[in-house]
Design a protein around this motif. Structure first.
Motif: not given
Length: 277
Positions: A24, A68, A72, A79, A81, A85-86, A123-124
């Motif tokens: 993540c 955020g 993730c 995706c 975003n 997120s990455q 993001n997550e």
């Protein structure tokens, strides 16, 4: 010999050696334990309309401070975003304490156009579980709301512990087949279980992004909507239109397909909203 430690926050269950970061990008083994390296690391912040989350039935017409971080626990090829997120610690970010964020939210609540609280999004947020939990407890004491926009990929014990401090959530139900979640690196059963646990305890809305040839069948939507209706026919479902992003070059979803699936879902649910059309 290096005995690895498993991060139990989500179904990925990353087994980490000392100094290793999980898939993540937000959690790391350090000092013999798993720590959230994205704790209080804010990469994005805005005062958004609550409808943008999207939450249609939670204090409509209001605004919420949306923040955020990075990382993730999924890697959806489409995706929207992916820039945050990455990414990991290399992404520019502003360190913020839970206390400072809660106080900022309170100050904004007293000024036009007002502020409901904090939405953890972009993001997550759940890979930064500790920061979400700490901030949400403070917000509750201030009489403000905590909102999640999440993929729902979190282990049940953590989810149960967090729910008493969350007021509303929009959870992505990305597809109705595990094969779709395999494409994203996730676990459908976990997401469904967490939707079940949230239903009736917090204000819950669900979003499904429709991707041509992947999760756009009428039969899948019938099953998804029927299942949601078994929890409550009043759960709002957002059926959103996809556009090519990141690693996905699949053509954009036809508007007609979104309207067709919205009609299908509407046979089971009271509130169905086409999105991105």
């Amino acid at each position: 010999m290096d005995d690895k430690i498993v991060c139990g926050l989500c179904p990925n269950a990353c087994s980490l050696s000392e100094g290793q970061t999980g898939a993540c990008r937000g959690r790391k083994r350090s000092g013999g334990k798993i720590v959230p390296i994205n704790y209080g690391c804010i990469t994005s912040a805005a005062l958004d309309p609550i409808e943008k989350k999207p939450l249609k039935h939670f204090h409509p017409g209001s605004f919420i401070l949306s923040v955020g971080s990075f990382g993730c626990n999924l890697h959806c090829p489409f995706c929207q975003n992916f820039e945050i997120s990455q990414s990991g610690m290399e992404l520019p970010h502003q360190p913020v304490t839970a206390e400072a964020l809660a106080e900022t939210a309170r100050e904004m609540a007293d000024k036009p156009p007002g502020n409901l609280g904090v939405a953890f999004t972009y993001n997550e947020p759940l890979i930064g579980y500790e920061f979400v939990l700490d901030t949400s407890k403070l917000l509750k004491n201030l009489g403000l709301f905590s909102v999640l926009v999440s993929n729902g990929m979190i282990s049940e014990e953590y989810w149960r512990a967090l729910l008493p401090y969350i007021d509303a959530a929009n959870i992505d139900l990305k597809g109705w087949r595990q094969e779709f979640y395999d494409w994203c690196g996730g676990n459908l059963a976990t997401v469904k279980r967490n939707i079940e646990l949230a239903a009736g305890k917090i204000h819950l809305e669900v979003t499904t992004l429709i991707i041509p040839g992947k999760n756009d069948s009428v039969e899948d939507m019938k099953e998804e909507a029927s299942w949601l209706a078994s929890l409550s026919t009043e759960i709002p479902l957002h059926i959103s239109r996809y556009f090519p992003r990141w690693r996905s070059e699949i053509p954009e979803t036809p508007v007609g397909k979104i309207m067709e699936l919205a009609g299908t879902a509407g046979e089971y649910l009271k509130y169905v909203y086409p999105g991105n059309c």
